[in-house]
Design a protein around this motif. Structure first.
Motif, PDB file in Angstrom:
ATOM      1  N   UNK A 125      82.600  13.616 -14.610  1.00  0.00           N
ATOM      2  CA  UNK A 125      82.076  13.897 -13.554  1.00  0.00           C
ATOM      3  C   UNK A 125      82.718  14.799 -12.062  1.00  0.00           C
ATOM      4  N   UNK A 126      83.554  13.943 -11.536  1.00  0.00           N
ATOM      5  CA  UNK A 126      84.272  14.720 -10.210  1.00  0.00           C
ATOM      6  C   UNK A 126      85.316  15.200 -10.347  1.00  0.00           C
ATOM      7  N   UNK A 127      85.486  16.146 -10.999  1.00  0.00           N
ATOM      8  CA  UNK A 127      86.873  17.078 -10.917  1.00  0.00           C
ATOM      9  C   UNK A 127      87.747  16.946  -9.593  1.00  0.00           C
ATOM     10  N   UNK A 128      87.223  16.506  -8.738  1.00  0.00           N
ATOM     11  CA  UNK A 128      87.893  16.763  -7.342  1.00  0.00           C
ATOM     12  C   UNK A 128      89.260  15.559  -7.296  1.00  0.00           C
ATOM     13  N   UNK A 129      88.662  14.162  -7.730  1.00  0.00           N
ATOM     14  CA  UNK A 129      89.543  13.488  -8.442  1.00  0.00           C
ATOM     15  C   UNK A 129      90.832  13.582  -9.252  1.00  0.00           C
ATOM     16  N   UNK A 130      91.860  13.107  -8.771  1.00  0.00           N
ATOM     17  CA  UNK A 130      92.981  12.970  -9.203  1.00  0.00           C
ATOM     18  C   UNK A 130      92.744  11.117 -10.995  1.00  0.00           C
ATOM     19  N   UNK A 131      91.910  11.278 -11.104  1.00  0.00           N
ATOM     20  CA  UNK A 131      91.381   9.874 -12.062  1.00  0.00           C
ATOM     21  C   UNK A 131      90.021  10.116 -12.651  1.00  0.00           C
ATOM     22  N   UNK A 132      90.128   9.360 -13.256  1.00  0.00           N
ATOM     23  CA  UNK A 132      87.985   9.208 -14.097  1.00  0.00           C
ATOM     24  C   UNK A 132      88.244   8.061 -14.203  1.00  0.00           C
TER      25      UNK A 132
ATOM     26  N   UNK B   9      88.073   0.260 -15.124  1.00  0.00           N
ATOM     27  CA  UNK B   9      89.303   1.282 -14.358  1.00  0.00           C
ATOM     28  C   UNK B   9      89.123   2.364 -13.793  1.00  0.00           C
ATOM     29  N   UNK B  10      89.968   2.988 -12.733  1.00  0.00           N
ATOM     30  CA  UNK B  10      89.983   4.425 -12.547  1.00  0.00           C
ATOM     31  C   UNK B  10      91.236   3.796 -13.439  1.00  0.00           C
ATOM     32  N   UNK B  11      91.631   5.466 -13.788  1.00  0.00           N
ATOM     33  CA  UNK B  11      93.218   6.361 -15.078  1.00  0.00           C
ATOM     34  C   UNK B  11      93.126   7.359 -14.375  1.00  0.00           C
ATOM     35  N   UNK B  12      94.115   7.688 -14.537  1.00  0.00           N
ATOM     36  CA  UNK B  12      94.908   9.453 -14.172  1.00  0.00           C
ATOM     37  C   UNK B  12      94.373   9.954 -15.283  1.00  0.00           C
ATOM     38  N   UNK B  13      94.142  11.708 -14.373  1.00  0.00           N
ATOM     39  CA  UNK B  13      94.350  12.516 -15.824  1.00  0.00           C
ATOM     40  C   UNK B  13      96.053  13.217 -15.355  1.00  0.00           C
ATOM     41  N   UNK B  14      96.081  13.673 -17.022  1.00  0.00           N
ATOM     42  CA  UNK B  14      97.340  14.029 -17.185  1.00  0.00           C
ATOM     43  C   UNK B  14      97.617  15.473 -17.071  1.00  0.00           C
ATOM     44  N   UNK B  15      98.770  16.011 -17.607  1.00  0.00           N
ATOM     45  CA  UNK B  15      98.834  17.713 -17.574  1.00  0.00           C
ATOM     46  C   UNK B  15      99.714  17.513 -18.971  1.00  0.00           C
ATOM     47  N   UNK B  16     100.137  16.960 -19.364  1.00  0.00           N
ATOM     48  CA  UNK B  16     101.504  16.656 -20.732  1.00  0.00           C
ATOM     49  C   UNK B  16     100.748  16.321 -22.012  1.00  0.00           C
ATOM     50  N   UNK B  17      99.831  16.364 -21.982  1.00  0.00           N
ATOM     51  CA  UNK B  17      99.306  15.828 -23.340  1.00  0.00           C
ATOM     52  C   UNK B  17      98.882  15.501 -23.689  1.00  0.00           C
ATOM     53  N   UNK B  18      98.870  13.730 -22.654  1.00  0.00           N
ATOM     54  CA  UNK B  18      99.131  12.229 -23.196  1.00  0.00           C
ATOM     55  C   UNK B  18      98.244  11.861 -22.759  1.00  0.00           C
ATOM     56  N   UNK B  19      96.928  11.764 -23.101  1.00  0.00           N
ATOM     57  CA  UNK B  19      95.741  10.934 -22.396  1.00  0.00           C
ATOM     58  C   UNK B  19      94.334  11.782 -22.305  1.00  0.00           C
ATOM     59  N   UNK B  20      94.677  11.939 -21.219  1.00  0.00           N
ATOM     60  CA  UNK B  20      92.972  12.947 -20.375  1.00  0.00           C
ATOM     61  C   UNK B  20      93.819  13.692 -20.175  1.00  0.00           C
ATOM     62  N   UNK B  21      93.783  14.626 -20.874  1.00  0.00           N
ATOM     63  CA  UNK B  21      94.027  16.162 -20.283  1.00  0.00           C
ATOM     64  C   UNK B  21      93.313  17.039 -19.104  1.00  0.00           C
ATOM     65  N   UNK B  22      93.638  17.221 -18.678  1.00  0.00           N
ATOM     66  CA  UNK B  22      92.941  18.485 -17.182  1.00  0.00           C
ATOM     67  C   UNK B  22      93.696  19.834 -17.243  1.00  0.00           C
TER      68      UNK B  22
END
Length: 804
Positions: free
Chosen positions: A27-34, A94-107
């Motif tokens: 829900x918080x798209x200002x965060x680097x993690x979810x 836990x808090x986990x990082x968003x990614x930009x490389x297509x491996x995980x929670x990609x944003x």
């Protein structure tokens, strides 16, 4: 840290009755993690085990209701003191990082409208980037998912939606799945535009980014028709019913793969929903991918491989079914043409490298998941597809499908191996399936089928150990079919007296996987009249013979260029045009063409396409030929004229082709950064961002190349921007300018590849598309002698073998 075979076997023997409740907060798209909260329940015969969870922050763990402080190394949570006499419950927050490389929670932020999308792109060693889990295939488990998201968003997941709607409170809850591999979990959230309907008592849906609403509306009729046709066909083909409660399909941004078979919610890279006219090869490929991913609902999702050596059992089967069902059910009669001329040549290449492997290797040949990532290749897909087609031809389709159905029913919601599949086939068949499997699936390489002449009589010879059943088609000098029949070829040569004096093409419809070598009489006929062959599939097979001859150096690049110049303009299949162009640009020019001849061959290729464009009989052909012109023409005025008119004759320039033209003008020094920026602003969106990136990188100046390199080398670069940058950089016309970057690529790429398996694949595909000098080849050898990540090493060793 990659899971090993021995670890997986031990953990699977220890654990049972695994289930997951997963709650995600995006829900918080200002965060680097979810936020990720996982409740995993299981029985254990031992007091210790481990969960995988990657890069967690603010980690808390409860074991059977008590706060625990387990050892955590950034990838594994080591659990101790487990119950051995009942069900354990472990809660991991836990808090986990968003990614930009297509491996995980990609944003992704859509450059067209600024909207944000997040999606869990999982697979091997990737579920742990979204939830705490036992990240292996043979611990299948039911999964319940809930998601907190911005209220305006739509959220999609594997199960049917129980609660949640756009404009609500942002809380979504989904039905619990049947047992699935945790790596096949999916969540896709954002302001999707959706088209939903019901079919066969199930809810279906197609979804795309809001900025692609027009494209989804344009193609929805076809997408729905293909989906329903494939579903009905599989319902008739398979005894086991579809096992899940809904069937969503979503075009997502940033996916590293073409598509992924997530149960109940298939993801596709959204390049398969292009803006503007959809090229024929894209429509055909898209239909085969829809059929491919749907077949995985049975082969892969219902029945799942135990360990990664049986990757082929899912991917070969789905690839085979994809092309078959796209043709038989979805109305794309030419689907097999795309396989024969577009995919099969890659499999022949792969089977001649040191990295070749049996279609079905032994488990011990895949010691860990990193090694498993290297066999998602042309052997497991295109060769396996071709070999299964030969098996169905050899056994007969009814027998083949009877064995398949026995296998699926026997292992529904479970795991299986090659031995299990062979047992099912053996029960159904009266032929020696086990010997066939040893010859075809447990060995590497391919046979050669040669045509020789005894007087005027053609005779088929086989070099190799395998039995083949192939179609032989005979032609007169005008390429009119005189006869066609299935022939069994084994140890003894097979004379064809009925075809004395005629041109013959064995394996005419691609029934087997073998190198085909024609006799001089037939080669001369190909040289004189290839484009006169009426059957698209036979022409595809013959073009594949020709590109194989170039790859094996039996035919030099210049002579191949002569053939292309004479026969490509008369080609009637846009798919064949596109495949020949791609092969020439991506392999013949950088690997088989002397550097001092490359620019001339590129210009000849463009001229051939210009001739074809003049005589194109359909918009699909015109688009394919225009793409070839844009790839290599040096006629600046013609290209500028296309941009000014927004069209090529009557063909409106689709965004992808328009950006090809911009990139070509930039590479010729005829378009500067300001002009490229104006193009980018003219029609903002993903096409514009990646197109402008590639065009800027293509400019023939040291400053442009250096700026492009800085973009590619950014540790946080988005996977699509990275790929566009390197695609624009390399040019066979700029070898001297690019020489410093060849060295930098070889030195720096291993660090880039450390981001993960999927990004390592992208980095490996970013290799220089220019002929290497002796010194550059020596540097490649030097780097390969050092420490290179597993997936990138495989790509580079293949490259090195191709250079030989």
């Amino acid at each position: 840290m990659s899971l090993t075979l021995s670890e997986a076997r031990a953990r699977a023997a220890q654990l049972s009755e695994v289930s997951y409740d997963v709650a995600l907060d995006v829900g918080d798209q200002g965060s680097a993690t979810f936020g990720s909260r996982t409740t995993v329940r299981f029985r254990s015969t031992g007091p210790d085990t481990f969960l995988e969870l990657a890069s967690a922050e603010d980690l808390t763990v409860l074991v059977n209701g008590e706060t625990a402080h387990p050892s955590y190394d950034g990838r594994r949570i080591h659990l101790t003191g487990l119950r051995t006499d009942g069900v354990n419950e472990v809660v991991v927050v836990a808090r986990l990082p968003y990614v930009s490389d297509g491996e995980g929670m990609h944003r992704t932020v859509d450059p067209a409208d600024g909207e944000t999308y997040v999606a869990a792109y999982l697979g091997m060693d990737l579920a742990q980037k979204v939830l705490a889990c036992f990240d292996q295939n043979d611990l299948k488990a039911p999964v319940s998912v809930s998601v907190d998201a911005p209220p305006a968003w739509t959220v999609l997941a594997n199960g049917a939606t129980l609660d949640g709607a756009p404009g609500g409170d942002g809380r979504w809850r989904f039905a619990t799945t049947p047992p699935i591999p945790v790596a096949l979990l999916v969540v896709a959230a954002g302001p999707w535009v959706s088209r939903r309907w019901e079919h066969a008592g199930l809810p279906f849906g197609w979804h795309a980014r809001a900025s692609l609403s027009g494209e989804l509306e344009r193609d929805f009729g076809e997408l729905r028709r293909v989906t329903e046709s494939c579903y009905d066909h599989y319902a008739d083909m398979f005894d086991e019913p579809y096992a899940f409660d809904s069937y969503d399909q979503v075009f997502v941004p940033g996916l590293n793969w073409g598509a992924q078979e997530m149960p109940g919610c298939v993801t596709y890279r959204d390049e398969l929903l292009p803006r503007g006219q959809v090229p024929e090869d894209v429509r055909m490929f898209r239909a085969s991918v829809i059929a491919h991913e749907m077949s995985h609902m049975w082969f892969g999702d219902l029945m799942t491989m135990t360990w990664w050596e049986d990757t082929w059992l899912q991917e070969s089967f789905a690839d085979y079914m994809g092309y078959r069902v796209a043709a038989d059910a979805a109305g794309f009669d030419g689907a097999l043409v795309g396989h024969e001329v577009g995919q099969k040549p890659d499999a022949y290449d792969a089977d001649q490298r040191r990295s070749t492997h049996p279609i079905a290797p032994e488990p011990e040949d895949i010691p860990d998941v990193d090694a498993a990532a290297t066999i998602f290749d042309a052997i497991s897909y295109a060769k396996g597809n071709s070999v299964l087609r030969q098996l169905a031809t050899w056994l007969g389709d009814e027998v083949f499908l009877r064995g398949v159905n026995t296998h699926l029913t026997r292992h529904r919601f479970g795991n299986a191996t090659l031995a299990d599949f062979v047992d099912a086939l053996d029960e159904a068949a009266d032929r020696d399936v086990r010997t066939w499997v040893d010859q075809w699936l447990r060995s590497t390489g391919f046979d050669t089928i040669r045509v020789e002449r005894e007087g005027e009589v053609p005779v088929l010879h086989r070099d190799g150990p395998r039995a083949h059943r192939v179609r032989v088609t005979a032609y007169d000098d005008a390429w009119t079919v005189v006869g066609s029949e299935l022939v069994d070829l084994a140890d003894e040569p097979v004379p064809l007296p009925a075809y004395a004096g005629l041109v013959v093409v064995p394996n005419a419809h691609g029934e087997t996987f073998a190198r085909i070598v024609l006799d001089d009489r037939s080669w001369q006929a190909v040289d004189a009249g290839l484009c006169r062959i009426e059957d698209d599939l036979v022409r595809a097979v013959v073009w594949t013979m020709l590109v194989d001859r170039v790859q094996s150096s039996a035919l030099d690049a210049v002579t191949f260029g002569d053939l292309v110049e004479r026969h490509l303009p008369g080609e009637r299949s846009a798919m064949i045009v596109s495949a020949v162009l791609d092969r020439t640009l991506m392999r013949v020019l950088p690997l088989r063409t002397p550097p001092d001849e490359a620019a001339a061959l590129l210009e000849r290729l463009a001229a051939s396409c210009a001739t074809g464009l003049l005589h194109a009989t359909s918009p699909e052909l015109a688009l394919a030929f225009a793409t070839g012109v844009a790839a290599g023409s040096r006629d600046v005025e013609v290209l500028r004229g296309w941009l000014a008119a927004g069209a090529v004759g009557d063909l409106a320039l689709p965004p992808a082709l328009r950006w090809d033209v911009v990139r070509r003008l930039a590479a010729l020094g005829a378009m500067d950064a300001d002009a490229i920026e104006l193009e980018r602003l003219r029609d903002p969106g993903t096409d514009a961002e990646t197109g402008a990136t590639a065009a800027l990188a293509a400019r023939p100046t040291a400053a442009a190349k250096d700026a492009a390199w800085s973009t590619a080398a950014d540790p946080a670069v988005d996977n699509r921007i990275f790929a566009a940058t390197v695609r624009g950089m390399w040019s066979v016309e700029q070898p001297d300018l690019l020489a410093p970057y060849v060295e930098r690529y070889l030195r720096e790429a291993p660090d880039w590849a450390a981001r993960g398996q999927g990004f390592a694949q992208v980095v490996g595909l970013a290799r220089p598309r220019i002929a290497l000098t002796v010194d550059q080849v020596a540097l490649l050898d030097e780097v390969l002698a050092g420490d290179v990540p597993t997936v990138l090493r495989r790509k580079w060793e293949d490259w090195r073998d191709d250079l030989r």
